[in-house]
Design a protein around this motif. Structure first.
Motif, PDB file in Angstrom:
ATOM      1  N   ASP A  66       0.824  -1.208   0.000  1.00  0.00           N
ATOM      2  CA  ASP A  66       0.000   0.000   0.000  1.00  0.00           C
ATOM      3  C   ASP A  66       0.859   1.260   0.000  1.00  0.00           C
ATOM      4  N   ARG A  69       2.146   1.717  -3.493  1.00  0.00           N
ATOM      5  CA  ARG A  69       1.053   2.125  -4.385  1.00  0.00           C
ATOM      6  C   ARG A  69       0.651   3.580  -4.133  1.00  0.00           C
ATOM      7  N   THR A  70       0.613   3.969  -2.859  1.00  0.00           N
ATOM      8  CA  THR A  70       0.259   5.348  -2.526  1.00  0.00           C
ATOM      9  C   THR A  70       1.325   6.308  -3.055  1.00  0.00           C
ATOM     10  N   ARG A  72       3.219   5.840  -5.662  1.00  0.00           N
ATOM     11  CA  ARG A  72       3.027   5.949  -7.118  1.00  0.00           C
ATOM     12  C   ARG A  72       1.881   6.899  -7.439  1.00  0.00           C
ATOM     13  N   GLN A  73       0.794   6.777  -6.669  1.00  0.00           N
ATOM     14  CA  GLN A  73      -0.367   7.644  -6.917  1.00  0.00           C
ATOM     15  C   GLN A  73      -0.015   9.115  -6.689  1.00  0.00           C
TER      16      GLN A  73
ATOM     17  N   GLU B 181      -5.262  -6.838  -7.041  1.00  0.00           N
ATOM     18  CA  GLU B 181      -4.827  -5.682  -6.242  1.00  0.00           C
ATOM     19  C   GLU B 181      -5.755  -5.546  -5.028  1.00  0.00           C
ATOM     20  N   THR B 182      -5.150  -5.471  -3.853  1.00  0.00           N
ATOM     21  CA  THR B 182      -5.921  -5.498  -2.609  1.00  0.00           C
ATOM     22  C   THR B 182      -5.972  -4.120  -1.959  1.00  0.00           C
ATOM     23  N   GLN B 191     -10.567   4.946  -3.592  1.00  0.00           N
ATOM     24  CA  GLN B 191      -9.352   4.612  -4.339  1.00  0.00           C
ATOM     25  C   GLN B 191      -9.601   3.426  -5.283  1.00  0.00           C
ATOM     26  N   TRP B 195      -9.037   3.425  -9.135  1.00  0.00           N
ATOM     27  CA  TRP B 195      -8.216   2.371  -9.748  1.00  0.00           C
ATOM     28  C   TRP B 195      -8.939   1.772 -10.950  1.00  0.00           C
ATOM     29  N   TRP B 201      -2.281   2.364 -11.369  1.00  0.00           N
ATOM     30  CA  TRP B 201      -1.099   3.209 -11.489  1.00  0.00           C
ATOM     31  C   TRP B 201       0.111   2.495 -10.910  1.00  0.00           C
TER      32      TRP B 201
END
Lengths: 201, 201
Positions: A66, A69-70, A72-73, B181-182, B191, B195, B201
């Protein structure tokens, strides 16, 4: 100006994410950010009696994904292996507590400089001397800050700050408090913004 | 249609909040919701080795306030004392697993009926007979569902569902999985929406 209290641990990547926008959100609502370092090791392990997040089955691996991913966002580069978090945050937390007393106008810049060193550039700030590697706000000289981080005053100020956070019920990083209302988690920063815009609900 | 997996425990008020909008978000992206009951007692206590949330210092009291605040924001009435959560969710979880096999078209309505009973009306569904107090989708008759909830098949289906959730790394309620994706937490539902809208992303 009334405050937006921002409780965070320099160990926390979610705290880093929040540090990048908390001043902007506060300014939008005529709030001043109070930067309050806390120590997850104290709240999570000693007060809550839980194991450290990376060692928690299921949740530990999820958080690694997470955070990546955050980042990247948010279009942020994380400059370190997320599996190797900084070992502790005592030094930057003590230095920041000292700056809150002796150079308050430098606090937001100093906090962001520490966060950027640790998470964007992957530099460890474990020893007081490591503070010399951080680009400091011009109000603060490295030798002065290093001496402060070694001293009793900074240690005692941080202990007080951590105790105060716990007394207010803070357990995670980041946590935001506005007018006695507590919001935990980077994902709640938007809700804090909405709370301030609407006056709450 | 590809799935949006929705893992949840009927004990979880955040799962209840998510249950009210997950179908709409999935439909917007041509996804079908897979309703996957899990048991927080198994993941949190047995697999993660943590104490139950309400008994966790600092975090327990925070969550009570956050649930009430989130309900106010969503303009939802909570029909029970948040300090007295339902004691367990085995019966509705087993009944839903049985319905997924024997009456799949009724699953979203049934899940929402259980959630609404527990959280909006404050009704306990602890015993199979309690299912008769829930307004059921017309595809399912109460006596049939009560018998199913008492049976071995439903118990075995739920065990499989819980194991499958854990195998996928699910630890909290609600958790959403799209294309491997979790995303954990009601706060992440926006989110998930983003997504799916952007392709990730």
């Amino acid at each position: 100006m009334p405050e937006l209290e921002f409780h965070f641990d320099f160990l926390s990547p979610y705290g880093y994410f929040a540090s990048l926008s908390v001043e902007e959100i506060a300014a939008r609502h005529n709030r001043v950010v109070s930067w309050c370092p806390m120590l997850l090791g104290v709240t999570v392990m000693k007060v809550m009696g839980l194991k450290p997040l990376p060692e928690t089955p299921l949740k530990g691996p999820y958080v690694l994904r997470d955070v990546a991913r955050t980042a990247r966002q948010l279009k942020l580069q994380i400059g370190r292996d997320l599996k190797k978090p900084p070992s502790n945050s005592l030094v930057p937390a003590r230095a920041l507590c000292w700056a809150k007393v002796h150079s308050p106008e430098a606090v937001p810049g100093l906090a962001r400089a520490f966060y950027s060193a640790i998470w964007a550039r992957g530099v460890d700030i474990d020893k007081p001397e490591d503070l010399a590697t951080v680009p400091l706000p011009r109000e603060i000289a490295a030798p002065e800050l290093i001496a402060a981080a070694k001293g009793q005053e900074a240690a005692s100020l941080l202990r007080g700050s951590v105790e105060e956070s716990i007394k207010k019920g803070v357990f995670g990083s980041p946590t935001f408090i506005v007018d006695g209302e507590t919001f935990w988690g980077f994902d709640h920063l938007g809700q804090v913004d909405e709370w301030l815009a609407t006056g709450g609900w």
